[in-house]
Design a protein around this motif. Structure first.
Motif, mmCIF file in Angstrom:
data_model
loop_
_atom_site.group_PDB
_atom_site.id
_atom_site.type_symbol
_atom_site.label_atom_id
_atom_site.label_comp_id
_atom_site.label_asym_id
_atom_site.label_seq_id
_atom_site.Cartn_x
_atom_site.Cartn_y
_atom_site.Cartn_z
ATOM 1 N N ALA A 1 34.574 54.456 59.246
ATOM 2 C CA ALA A 1 34.716 55.803 59.810
ATOM 3 C C ALA A 1 36.143 56.001 60.295
ATOM 4 N N PRO A 2 36.619 57.243 60.306
ATOM 5 C CA PRO A 2 37.991 57.480 60.767
ATOM 6 C C PRO A 2 38.191 57.001 62.196
ATOM 7 N N ALA A 3 39.334 56.389 62.441
ATOM 8 C CA ALA A 3 39.673 55.947 63.798
ATOM 9 C C ALA A 3 40.255 57.100 64.614
ATOM 10 N N VAL A 4 40.956 58.020 63.928
ATOM 11 C CA VAL A 4 41.545 59.200 64.570
ATOM 12 C C VAL A 4 41.411 60.365 63.593
ATOM 13 N N THR A 5 41.123 61.546 64.102
ATOM 14 C CA THR A 5 41.099 62.747 63.261
ATOM 15 C C THR A 5 41.922 63.844 63.923
ATOM 16 N N SER A 6 42.416 64.769 63.085
ATOM 17 C CA SER A 6 43.168 65.920 63.573
ATOM 18 C C SER A 6 42.486 67.189 63.102
ATOM 19 N N LYS A 7 42.440 68.187 63.973
ATOM 20 C CA LYS A 7 41.779 69.453 63.650
ATOM 21 C C LYS A 7 42.772 70.564 63.330
ATOM 22 N N ALA A 8 44.048 70.230 63.187
ATOM 23 C CA ALA A 8 45.045 71.262 62.891
ATOM 24 C C ALA A 8 44.799 71.877 61.516
ATOM 25 N N ASP A 9 45.260 73.110 61.325
ATOM 26 C CA ASP A 9 45.004 73.842 60.080
ATOM 27 C C ASP A 9 45.797 73.297 58.903
ATOM 28 N N GLY A 10 47.093 73.057 59.079
ATOM 29 C CA GLY A 10 47.941 72.621 57.975
ATOM 30 C C GLY A 10 48.265 71.144 58.044
ATOM 31 N N SER A 11 48.483 70.491 56.893
ATOM 32 C CA SER A 11 48.760 69.046 56.876
ATOM 33 C C SER A 11 50.037 68.709 57.630
#
Length: 589
Positions: free
Chosen positions: A384-394
């Protein structure tokens, strides 16, 4: 050729040659105020012992009060003096005032620590009086600022950068590692103390770390330890053994501590003498041996924490999988997929960071919204991902990850609504947010951790420009509940208006890719203290997107370019293409 920017005048004078020596000349009889000021400024660029000749340009009172070692101010060029001093013109005048001016670029303080500055106007005054001398009336300076004022070329001729070494705090003795603390010392003989470069370096080491690094390192020398009073010079013998007589403060040091003290001396002098010091003997105040340590025995404290083997290189191939180039091939070997989910699994990755022991890797998803950590030596499923980001653009999501010398994993989330710097202890567990009090609204665009684990290089974006800063990593509390912060950010490449990529290249040096204001892209070395080494500029290469360097200077410098793929640069060679297809190449760390 540059196609934008203003036309600039170029100084045709050659940079200072360290082999050139300036000899101070005393003022002539009947010297004019202009000659006194010019002679004083020229004399400051000499190796004049205790500045005895330089002080002849001062009144007796000013000579006694002047402290040349208080501060060295570095200007872009040699200081200018005003052509028409105030009070000049009246033959009966007994005093005149000159203004010294220039563009200040750096200072070196009493600890020999270099501090780069954004170019600012420099202005100081020299006041001269006409006094009675042995041969009649003579002009002398009676008000002078403490310290030296030097142009960059004279500074580079007179001073050299030296790394002192101290131990990182908060680590067990079996995990102790040395941290480089760069300072500047005189190239030949220090005019104030009369000591050579080796003795200057050892004295500076014994005085302790510079203020910026002091909170995160410690010296194994007992407080108050210094050289024995009768020591004026330290010279290796014909077997490259250096004997260092210490004062009474070190007499009671145990063997383990003494060996660690000796390793500090060995690494400090490693690049300083023409013949490498192979062994250090620390002596008690009565001259008896305290301990002896050879250079091979000191390797257990090596600043880069390496095991002695060369580092492999890792990159993302055209299929978005991670491959490895064996370290023994110096960048020329055949790539091979790593084991585990990053090598042949379904995951498609965009960036990779490999732990320094080359057991684990952290990789970003193709769109930078998730960070995964997995083994690269054993097969397994994608976790599973250790960290995720919810921002719109890469471009607003996660940065490329980096591992420090303690085995911790670092990454930054660039989400405008939740910007944060994160650390995963041991590369596992819940990410901990790291505070960075001095960001002042800047956004982290990239990061790289030093091998010693006490410094972090950050690319910070503000007002449309991305600059390079070095921060000190401070840890408080027990290991399982550590509070970590990055403090005292300082400029590392003030001459570059924009930095697009960087990598650590040894204990206190970085390689950076960037542009000066209105200039073209260049690849160059910078010191962690913000100074520029004499051979800093590297051969040009087009459209560099990322750069990778190892702690071992004999390993090639690698670059990810937009047109030529992955290229390498070996010492004394030109850039060569390694892989036409591939990106995000890194060394472990």
């Amino acid at each position: 050729m540059p196609v934008t920017g203003d036309v600039k005048a170029v100084d045709a004078s050659q940079p200072g040659d360290s082999q050139v020596q300036v000899y101070a000349v005393a003022p002539r009889d009947g010297a004019t105020p202009n000659e006194v000021v010019d002679g004083f400024l020229e004399s400051m660029t000499s190796d004049d012992s205790d500045f005895r000749t330089t002080r002849k340009y001062l009144t007796q009172e000013a000579s006694k009060a002047w402290k040349p070692s208080a501060l060295t101010t570095v200007l872009a060029k040699a200081p200018n003096r005003s052509d028409r001093p105030s009070h000049e013109g009246d033959r009966s005048t007994t005093e005149v005032t000159y203004t010294l001016s220039g563009e200040k670029v750096a200072t070196v303080d009493e600890q020999n620590a270099y501090q780069p500055l954004a170019q600012t106007d420099y202005a100081r005054t020299l006041h001269l009086v006409r006094q009675n001398g042995p041969d009649g009336k003579e002009w002398r300076i009676d008000i002078v600022p403490d310290g030296l004022v030097l142009g960059q070329s004279d500074f580079k001729r007179l001073y050299r950068s030296v790394n002192k070494f101290y131990f990182a705090t908060g680590r067990s003795e079996t995990q102790s590692t040395l941290v480089a603390d760069p300072v500047y010392i005189r190239n030949r003989t220090d005019p104030v103390t009369g000591t050579d470069t080796v003795t200057q370096a050892v004295r500076s080491l014994l005085r302790g770390p510079t203020d910026w690094l002091r909170p995160v390192v410690e010296s194994r020398f007992p407080a108050g330890t210094g050289l024995r009073k009768d020591v004026i010079s330290l010279t290796p013998d014909d077997r490259n053994v250096l004997k260092v007589p210490l004062n009474k403060k070190a007499d009671g040091a145990g063997q383990r501590s003494c060996r660690m003290m000796a390793s500090q001396v060995l690494f400090t002098l490693r690049d300083l003498t023409s013949a490498r010091v192979e062994q250090v003997e620390l002596q008690r105040s009565d001259g008896s041996p305290l301990c002896v340590l050879g250079s091979d025995q000191a390797e257990e404290y090596a600043p880069d924490g390496s095991s002695g083997g060369p580092d492999s290189q890792y990159f993302v191939d055209a299929k978005k999988h991670v491959q490895r180039i064996p370290g023994s091939t110096r960048g020329s070997g055949k790539p091979e997929p790593v084991a585990g989910p990053f090598g042949a699994g379904p995951a498609r990755v965009s960036e990779v960071g490999v732990a320094r022991d080359e057991q684990l890797a952290a990789a970003l998803s193709e769109h930078h919204d998730a960070l995964y950590v997995a083994s690269i030596t054993e097969d397994g499923q994608l976790p599973a991902p250790a960290v995720t980001s919810k921002a719109d653009g890469s471009e607003d999501r996660l940065t490329a990850p980096s591992w420090d010398g303690r085995g911790d994993l670092w990454v930054a989330d660039r989400d405008p609504d939740n910007s944060r710097l994160l650390r995963l202890a041991g590369g596992a567990g819940k990410p901990q947010e790291v505070t960075v009090p001095s960001l002042n609204g800047s956004r982290i665009e990239g990061l790289r951790l030093s091998s010693d684990g006490v410094r972090i290089a950050l690319l910070l974006k503000s007002d449309g420009h991305t600059t390079l800063r070095i921060g000190r990593i401070e840890r408080q509390g027990p290991q399982d509940k550590q509070r970590v912060s990055v403090v005292d950010l300082r400029q590392a490449a003030p001459q570059l208006a924009d930095v697009t990529a960087m990598s650590w290249s040894g204990g206190s040096r970085l390689v950076v890719v960037g542009k000066e204001q209105g200039g073209v892209q260049q690849v160059r070395y910078v010191q962690a203290d913000g100074s520029t080494p004499a051979s800093g500029v590297l051969p040009g290469v087009n459209q560099v997107r990322a750069i990778a360097a190892a702690d071992d200077e004999q390993l090639p410098l690698m670059a990810d370019t937009q047109g030529d793929g992955i290229v390498k640069l070996l010492p004394g060679d030109n850039w060569q293409t390694v892989l036409k297809e591939g990106s995000a190449l890194v060394y472990p760390g």
